[in-house]
Structure formats: structure tokens, C-alpha cells
Design a protein around this motif. Structure first.
Motif, PDB file in Angstrom:
ATOM      1  N   PRO A  47       0.800  -1.224   0.000  1.00 38.54           N
ATOM      2  CA  PRO A  47       0.000   0.000   0.000  1.00 38.54           C
ATOM      3  C   PRO A  47       0.837   1.281   0.000  1.00 38.54           C
ATOM      4  O   PRO A  47       0.395   2.304  -0.513  1.00 38.54           O
ATOM      5  N   SER A  48       2.059   1.222   0.540  1.00 35.28           N
ATOM      6  CA  SER A  48       2.877   2.440   0.607  1.00 35.28           C
ATOM      7  C   SER A  48       3.273   2.924  -0.788  1.00 35.28           C
ATOM      8  O   SER A  48       3.642   4.085  -0.962  1.00 35.28           O
ATOM      9  N   GLN A  49       3.215   2.042  -1.779  1.00 35.43           N
ATOM     10  CA  GLN A  49       3.579   2.438  -3.133  1.00 35.43           C
ATOM     11  C   GLN A  49       2.406   3.009  -3.923  1.00 35.43           C
ATOM     12  O   GLN A  49       2.562   3.368  -5.075  1.00 35.43           O
ATOM     13  N   LEU A  50       1.255   3.019  -3.289  1.00 38.69           N
ATOM     14  CA  LEU A  50       0.064   3.458  -4.019  1.00 38.69           C
ATOM     15  C   LEU A  50      -0.511   4.719  -3.383  1.00 38.69           C
ATOM     16  O   LEU A  50      -0.661   4.792  -2.161  1.00 38.69           O
ATOM     17  N   ALA A  51      -0.807   5.690  -4.223  1.00 42.72           N
ATOM     18  CA  ALA A  51      -1.469   6.902  -3.736  1.00 42.72           C
ATOM     19  C   ALA A  51      -2.971   6.671  -3.628  1.00 42.72           C
ATOM     20  O   ALA A  51      -3.635   7.250  -2.772  1.00 42.72           O
ATOM     21  N   ALA A  52      -3.476   5.819  -4.494  1.00 44.72           N
ATOM     22  CA  ALA A  52      -4.916   5.556  -4.484  1.00 44.72           C
ATOM     23  C   ALA A  52      -5.199   4.215  -5.146  1.00 44.72           C
ATOM     24  O   ALA A  52      -4.420   3.743  -5.974  1.00 44.72           O
ATOM     25  N   SER A 131       0.132   4.827  -8.774  1.00 44.55           N
ATOM     26  CA  SER A 131       1.380   4.534  -8.092  1.00 44.55           C
ATOM     27  C   SER A 131       2.020   5.824  -7.603  1.00 44.55           C
ATOM     28  O   SER A 131       2.238   6.753  -8.381  1.00 44.55           O
ATOM     29  N   SER A 132       2.356   5.903  -6.320  1.00 41.95           N
ATOM     30  CA  SER A 132       3.006   7.096  -5.770  1.00 41.95           C
ATOM     31  C   SER A 132       4.491   7.106  -6.128  1.00 41.95           C
ATOM     32  O   SER A 132       5.133   8.139  -6.075  1.00 41.95           O
ATOM     33  N   ILE A 133       5.031   5.984  -6.520  1.00 42.90           N
ATOM     34  CA  ILE A 133       6.461   5.911  -6.852  1.00 42.90           C
ATOM     35  C   ILE A 133       6.681   6.268  -8.318  1.00 42.90           C
ATOM     36  O   ILE A 133       7.496   7.127  -8.636  1.00 42.90           O
ATOM     37  N   ALA A 134       5.909   5.646  -9.184  1.00 42.99           N
ATOM     38  CA  ALA A 134       6.080   5.926 -10.610  1.00 42.99           C
ATOM     39  C   ALA A 134       5.246   7.121 -11.052  1.00 42.99           C
ATOM     40  O   ALA A 134       5.401   7.583 -12.180  1.00 42.99           O
ATOM     41  N   SER A 135       4.387   7.622 -10.179  1.00 44.93           N
ATOM     42  CA  SER A 135       3.478   8.717 -10.504  1.00 44.93           C
ATOM     43  C   SER A 135       2.711   8.440 -11.795  1.00 44.93           C
ATOM     44  O   SER A 135       2.674   9.246 -12.719  1.00 44.93           O
ATOM     45  N   GLU A 136       2.152   7.247 -11.843  1.00 44.22           N
ATOM     46  CA  GLU A 136       1.331   6.899 -13.011  1.00 44.22           C
ATOM     47  C   GLU A 136       0.291   5.858 -12.596  1.00 44.22           C
ATOM     48  O   GLU A 136       0.416   5.239 -11.535  1.00 44.22           O
TER      49      GLU A 136
END
Ligand code: NAG
Ligand code: NAG
Ligand code: NAG
Ligand code: NAG
Ligand code: NAG
Length: 325
Positions: A47-52, A131-136
Motif C-alpha cells: 500500500p505504501s507504493q500506491l497513492a490511491a 502509483s506514488s512511486i512511478a506517478s502513473e
């Protein structure tokens, strides 16, 4: 050097971004058919890698294609959306999608409603989110899993008792010596054993059972098994069992049912077996037929004995009249 370092970071970011974000879990891992609910949970692994998380869907395969079963979609008034309407009638779903850490979709088929084998298909989960890491946007699905299950041998019914060649099952458990009875039991694979009153243990009956056609009930084939047994003077009290499941010794099956059969006292049997007995002997006989347990078999003998008493009474009356005269 710094370039290589940067490359390593970029590579790891890419790896992280493509890491699996969705998982599928059957609970319990192996369903005991008839005893466990069938529960399948789609949940977020990182979950930490996901913004939503926007969407989670559970699918299962019919033939070669996977079809949506139920999904949860963010921003809807009713976030849970069923696609398999037949399953909707016998299953329930709960879901949460507000935050990636708690986002999940859970399907529950109550144990009473699990259909075997049709519910034990291949299932997979799909998700889409940001994805909060890849911003996509990311869309992923799990590998399909097969829900495994075990089925215990069907519970055998209590043996049904019939007098040979009669149409209906009898509740009687006591019969005259010489009566041929049939015992019927239903189960997966059935073995018959008996224990007479003077015997230490159950032993297998030599009779070859007559089997019905097997029919599929749930995930297993069951059929009825019928044996014919001639009651002898040895059967003062004989216990019969039918059992199912792979067994060595009699009485070690996984499903066992018993019935106790006894024979009526043979005292009166010699007189009843002689049909040429006259009215006097039948009047003597009638008080001893005190065992009311098997009236239905002796209806005709009862009738003759009744007329015997009436006839006897008449002769007594005549004698009295003669005496009076
Ligand atoms: C779908 O499920 C059946 C069993 O019901 C299986 O034999 C088949 O291989 C599955 N197909 C796919 C594409 O997974
Ligand atoms: C029962 O007795 C009848 C004759 O009275 C015989 O034909 C039949 O084979 C016997 N059955 C068994 C199982 O012993
Ligand atoms: C059969 O008899 C035994 C005693 O030998 C008793 O414990 C058992 O409950 C009886 N079973 C039935 C079904 O009547
Ligand atoms: C019939 O049985 C009853 C008890 O059940 C007993 O009192 C009576 O004497 C018996 N009658 C005969 C004729 O044996
Ligand atoms: C005897 O037969 C009658 C019908 O003729 C039935 O109603 C009754 O239940 C039977 N009794 C027993 C003990 O089988």
C-alpha cells in the motif's frame, strides 16, 4: 560511477513500480465442502507504493475466459458492483477502497450455498490505482488460483428395513425366525457387517449387495445398497451396520449407521406355522400372541383366531343351553 549509481536507483524504482500490488487469498486454503464457507479475499500487498486504489475486481473462469464476479469502484454511491447475478443470490461481498492500506474485496459463499464442483474454479483479482512511486496509473492482476477442496464421504442414512417382497419400509425391528428382511443404506461405497449376540465383533456379511445407479449429490456419487438377510434362530439380537469410507476392519468406516434386529420368541411359531390347526388350537394360540409389535404380518392368523374364539364361545353357549335343558 554516479551514473551507474543513478542507473541502479532508476532500475530499483522501476522494479518497485512493477512489484505486485494485488494478491488473492482463499480462506481457508483448502475448503472442506459442507463445513467451511468459501471465502476469497483480494487485497493490496504494497500500500505504501500506491497513492490511491480505484478499482478491485474478483474474476473467475468459465471455460477458457475469466468473467467478473464482483468489484468495488471508488467514488460510486454503491461501491460494490455485482456482475455474476446468479452468484449474487447465494453469496455476499464486502469491500473497502478508501485508503490503499485497507483496500480489499471479500467474497463469501456460505457453506450451505457452496456448489460443488462448480464453485471450485479458477479465480483471480484485478486492481487499478495510482502509483506514488512511478506517478502513473497502475493496473495489475494476480495469477489465477484454483480453490482446492476436500469432500468427506457422505453421511450414511440409518438402514431402512423391509420384509422381503413387501412394498414399504417397516418400523418393526423384531420378526419371527425365518423371515427374510432387506436392509438398505445410502452412501458412497457401502459395506455391510453384522454382529450376533454371542459374537465378539462385527464381521462382513457374505451377501452381495444390490446397488442402485450412482447419482451425484454435491461433489460425490452416492448410491443405495440393499442386502437380503434370512433371520435364523441365531439372530435373537443381531446388530447390523452399513459403513462408508475406506475401511479395514468392520466398524472403522468414516460414516457408520447401525440397526438392531431381534427375533420373536419361537414358542408359538410351531403352532402358527401349521395352517391345518383347528379352532381349538387357534383359540389356545390367541392369548400367547401377546407380542403386538408385528401385528401387520399376522393379520390373517389374527382373523382366524378371532373367529375361533367366537366359535368356541358359541359351543360353550350351546353346552350351557344343553345343561340348562
Ligand atoms: C477454467 O477452469 C476449468 C475448470 O473449471 C479448467 O479446466 C480450465 O483450464 C480453466 N481455463 C483457464 C483458461 O484457466
Ligand atoms: C434365504 O432363504 C431362501 C430360501 O428360504 C434362499 O433361497 C435364499 O438364498 C436365502 N438367502 C440368504 C441370503 O441366505
Ligand atoms: C442397538 O443395541 C445397542 C446395545 O447392544 C444399543 O447400545 C444401541 O443404542 C442400539 N441401537 C439402536 C439403533 O437401537
Ligand atoms: C399379555 O401381556 C400382559 C403384560 O404385557 C400380561 O399382563 C398378560 O397376562 C399377557 N396375557 C397373556 C394371555 O399372556
Ligand atoms: C400396520 O398397517 C397399518 C395399515 O394397514 C398402518 O397404518 C400401521 O402403521 C402399520 N403398523 C405397523 C407397526 O407397521
Amino acid at each position: 560511477m554516479t551514473f551507474a549509481f543513478l542507473c541502479a536507483i532508476l532500475l530499483s524504482v522501476r522494479l518497485l513500480a512493477s512489484a505486485q500490488n494485488i494478491q488473492i487469498q482463499p480462506l481457508p486454503p483448502t475448503v472442506n465442502y459442507g463445513e467451511n464457507d468459501l471465502v476469497i479475499v483480494c487485497s493490496i500487498t504494497n500500500p505504501s507504493q500506491l497513492a490511491a486504489v480505484y478499482f478491485i475486481e474478483l474474476q473467475r473462469n468459465s471455460s477458457t475466459l475469466f468473467d467478473g464476479v464482483v468489484s468495488v469502484v471508488t467514488g460510486q454511491t454503491s461501491p460494490i458492483q455485482w456482475k455474476d447475478f446468479a452468484l449474487r443470490n447465494r453469496a455476499s461481498a464486502t469491500a473497502s477502497i478508501d485508503s490503499p492500506s485497507s483496500a480489499q474485496l471479500r467474497l463469501t459463499i456460505d457453506k450451505a450455498n457452496v456448489q460443488c464442483p462448480s464453485d471450485f474454479k479458477m479465480y483471480k483479482c484485478r486492481m487499478s490505482g495510482f502509483s506514488s512511486i512511478a506517478s502513473e496509473s497502475v493496473s495489475q492482476e494476480t495469477s489465477p488460483i484454483i480453490i482446492s477442496y476436500i469432500v468427506k464421504p457422505a453421511v450414511i442414512e440409518v438402514p431402512r428395513v423391509k420384509i422381503l417382497n413387501e412394498l414399504y419400509v417397516t418400523p418393526d425391528r423384531q420378526f419371527p425366525v425365518g423371515t427374510a428382511i432387506t436392509l438398505t443404506c445410502r452412501g458412497q461405497t457401502i459395506r455391510w457387517c453384522a454382529q450376533k449376540t454371542n459374537e465378539m465383533m462385527f464381521t462382513g456379511l457374505p451377501q452381495t449387495p444390490i446397488h442402485s445407479e450412482a447419482s451425484l449429490s454435491g461433489c460425490q456419487y452416492t448410491r443405495s445398497s440393499t442386502i437380503t438377510y434370512n433371520l435364523t434362530s441365531q439372530d435373537t439380537f443381531t446388530k447390523f451396520l452399513c459403513e462408508s469410507g475406506d475401511t479395514g476392519l468392520c466398524g472403522t468406516g468414516t460414516a457408520i449407521q447401525y440397526v438392531n434386529i431381534s427375533t420373536t420368541v419361537t414358542e408359538g411359531s410351531s403352532t402358527t406355522s401349521a395352517p391345518s390347526t383347528d379352532e381349538e388350537s387357534s383359540t389356545i394360540n390367541s392369548p400367547t400372541t401377546n407380542d403386538t409389535s408385528e401385528n401387520n404380518d399376522t393379520l390373517t392368523t389374527d382373523g382366524t383366531s378371532a373367529s375361533g374364539t367366537i366359535a368356541g364361545g358359541a359351543t360353550v353357549l350351546v353346552l350351557l343351553i344343553l345343561l340348562v335343558v
